[in-house]
Motif scaffolding. Structure first.
Motif, PDB file in Angstrom:
ATOM      1  N   HIS A  14      30.958  41.580  15.706  1.00 40.37           N
ATOM      2  CA  HIS A  14      30.755  40.451  16.625  1.00 40.37           C
ATOM      3  C   HIS A  14      31.990  39.550  16.650  1.00 40.37           C
ATOM      4  O   HIS A  14      32.387  39.047  17.711  1.00 40.37           O
ATOM      5  N   LEU A  33      36.891  33.314   8.040  1.00 47.17           N
ATOM      6  CA  LEU A  33      36.269  33.279   6.714  1.00 47.17           C
ATOM      7  C   LEU A  33      35.172  34.335   6.691  1.00 47.17           C
ATOM      8  O   LEU A  33      34.414  34.467   7.653  1.00 47.17           O
ATOM      9  N   ASP A  34      35.078  35.068   5.605  1.00 43.43           N
ATOM     10  CA  ASP A  34      34.043  36.097   5.507  1.00 43.43           C
ATOM     11  C   ASP A  34      33.498  36.124   4.083  1.00 43.43           C
ATOM     12  O   ASP A  34      34.192  35.741   3.141  1.00 43.43           O
ATOM     13  N   ASP A  51      33.558  31.094   2.696  1.00 41.60           N
ATOM     14  CA  ASP A  51      33.114  29.795   3.217  1.00 41.60           C
ATOM     15  C   ASP A  51      33.446  28.621   2.285  1.00 41.60           C
ATOM     16  O   ASP A  51      33.407  27.468   2.714  1.00 41.60           O
ATOM     17  N   GLY A  70      26.183  38.221  13.996  1.00 39.10           N
ATOM     18  CA  GLY A  70      25.085  38.630  14.863  1.00 39.10           C
ATOM     19  C   GLY A  70      23.707  38.279  14.326  1.00 39.10           C
ATOM     20  O   GLY A  70      22.790  38.034  15.114  1.00 39.10           O
TER      21      GLY A  70
HETATM   22  O1  JB2 Z   1      27.497  33.796   4.580  1.00 42.84           O
HETATM   23  C1  JB2 Z   1      28.398  34.421   5.178  1.00 42.84           C
HETATM   24  C2  JB2 Z   1      28.288  35.800   5.487  1.00 42.84           C
HETATM   25  N1  JB2 Z   1      27.313  36.748   5.296  1.00 42.84           N
HETATM   26  C3  JB2 Z   1      27.774  37.892   5.825  1.00 42.84           C
HETATM   27  N2  JB2 Z   1      29.555  33.782   5.552  1.00 42.84           N
HETATM   28  C4  JB2 Z   1      30.577  34.431   6.199  1.00 42.84           C
HETATM   29  N3  JB2 Z   1      31.678  33.742   6.532  1.00 42.84           N
HETATM   30  N4  JB2 Z   1      30.501  35.758   6.503  1.00 42.84           N
HETATM   31  C5  JB2 Z   1      29.376  36.410   6.159  1.00 42.84           C
HETATM   32  N5  JB2 Z   1      29.019  37.704   6.345  1.00 42.84           N
HETATM   33  C6  JB2 Z   1      29.891  38.688   7.015  1.00 42.84           C
HETATM   34  O2  JB2 Z   1      29.461  38.859   8.343  1.00 42.84           O
HETATM   35  C7  JB2 Z   1      29.859  40.084   6.417  1.00 42.84           C
HETATM   36  O3  JB2 Z   1      30.648  40.158   5.236  1.00 42.84           O
HETATM   37  C8  JB2 Z   1      30.437  40.913   7.560  1.00 42.84           C
HETATM   38  O4  JB2 Z   1      31.837  40.979   7.557  1.00 42.84           O
HETATM   39  C9  JB2 Z   1      29.992  40.124   8.810  1.00 42.84           C
HETATM   40  C10 JB2 Z   1      28.911  40.839   9.616  1.00 42.84           C
HETATM   41  O5  JB2 Z   1      29.522  41.954  10.200  1.00 42.84           O
HETATM   42  P1  JB2 Z   1      28.749  43.163  10.895  1.00 42.84           P
HETATM   43  O6  JB2 Z   1      29.781  44.028  11.550  1.00 42.84           O
HETATM   44  O7  JB2 Z   1      27.818  43.776   9.904  1.00 42.84           O
HETATM   45  O8  JB2 Z   1      27.809  42.472  11.958  1.00 42.84           O
HETATM   46  P2  JB2 Z   1      28.174  41.429  13.109  1.00 42.84           P
HETATM   47  O9  JB2 Z   1      27.317  40.284  12.850  1.00 42.84           O
HETATM   48  O10 JB2 Z   1      29.633  41.207  13.233  1.00 42.84           O
HETATM   49  O11 JB2 Z   1      27.733  42.209  14.432  1.00 42.84           O
HETATM   50  C11 JB2 Z   1      26.383  42.559  14.702  1.00 42.84           C
HETATM   51  O12 JB2 Z   1      25.859  41.703  15.716  1.00 42.84           O
HETATM   52  C12 JB2 Z   1      26.571  41.772  16.950  1.00 42.84           C
HETATM   53  C13 JB2 Z   1      25.988  40.746  17.901  1.00 42.84           C
HETATM   54  C14 JB2 Z   1      26.369  44.022  15.154  1.00 42.84           C
HETATM   55  O13 JB2 Z   1      25.044  44.431  15.287  1.00 42.84           O
HETATM   56  C15 JB2 Z   1      27.098  44.161  16.465  1.00 42.84           C
HETATM   57  O14 JB2 Z   1      27.020  45.505  16.935  1.00 42.84           O
HETATM   58  C16 JB2 Z   1      26.518  43.182  17.510  1.00 42.84           C
HETATM   59  N6  JB2 Z   1      27.283  43.312  18.749  1.00 42.84           N
END
Ligand code: JB2
Length: 210
Positions: A14, A33-34, A51, A70
């Motif tokens: 996302h 930030l991740d 964070d 997401g």
């Molecule tokens: O507390 C947090 C945290 N928890 C997880 N703080 C921060 N700063 N980052 C956090 N994360 C991070 O979110 C994870 O380490 C990971 O890098 C990221 C989520 O990435 P993911 O590729 O799993 O999902 P997404 O949210 O980027 O995308 C989803 O939602 C979108 C809307 C997917 O389903 C996509 O296909 C969709 N388009």
């Protein structure tokens, strides 16, 4: 249009879309930030930590944030946390989206390319209106809801807080989809969907709880 550099929270799929959207809508992306702080680039933006860096960023003059995650519940929690820490949540709105001048928008919202938001629709904080999704007149998209790519919502549809409508859903006029409901991809909603329900199919039927 720059309110100052933006820190992006989240470095997944996302975030890739959002970072390009922020740049296209005139924002400078300061960094990312991740939860996994390992240094890496996300479409050219650097992951600079987790964070716990928010406070020190504010001291450096970074006061705008975007939550690019997401997961609807997590996005809402992190958005409120960033606001409490004194950050302004900016919107990421594609120049290729069509947003009515009578629509009312909250903050921290993503509206992707090809999306259409029609007259007198409300889009509340931290919602996502994904690529090519259409929300017709008098819609109400509540906090941290996500309307996935290619959805078609007719007039006067309500999507509850943190609800998720999968890709390509359609919804007939006047329907209400409850808080936290999940509608499977391609479903056609012709009856109201209660809070917390999982519904799928054509026409959409409730098959369980989320
Ligand atoms: O507390 C947090 C945290 N928890 C997880 N703080 C921060 N700063 N980052 C956090 N994360 C991070 O979110 C994870 O380490 C990971 O890098 C990221 C989520 O990435 P993911 O590729 O799993 O999902 P997404 O949210 O980027 O995308 C989803 O939602 C979108 C809307 C997917 O389903 C996509 O296909 C969709 N388009």
């Amino acid at each position: 249009m720059s309110a100052g550099p933006v820190i992006v929270l989240g470095a997944g799929g996302h975030a890739k879309v959002v970072i390009e959207l922020l740049r296209a809508s005139g924002h400078e992306v300061f960094g990312v930030l991740d939860a996994d702080p390992a240094p890496r680039a996300v479409v050219g933006a650097q992951v600079i930590g987790d964070d716990s860096m928010l406070e020190s960023l504010k001291a450096q003059g970074v006061t705008c944030a975007f939550i690019a995650i997401g997961d609807n519940g997590l996005r809402l929690r992190l958005g409120r946390k960033a606001q409490k820490a004194g950050f302004t949540l900016v919107n990421a709105i594609s120049p290729a989206a069509t947003v009515s001048s009578s629509a009312r928008l909250g903050v921290g919202i993503a509206i992707m390319a090809g999306a259409v938001i029609n007259a007198e629709t409300d889009v509340h904080d931290l919602a996502i209106i994904n690529s090519g999704a259409v929300v017709d007149h008098d819609g109400l998209i509540c906090e941290a809801a996500h309307v996935a790519p290619g959805c078609a919502l007719a007039g006067d549809v309500t999507v509850g807080q943190r609800a998720f409508l999968g890709a390509g859903c359609s919804v007939i006029p006047g329907m209400k989809i409850g808080d936290d409901a999940v509608i499977g991809a391609g479903a056609c909603v012709i009856r109201e969907i209660p809070a917390g329900a999982l519904a799928m199919g054509v026409p959409a039927r409730v098959t369980g709880r989320v």
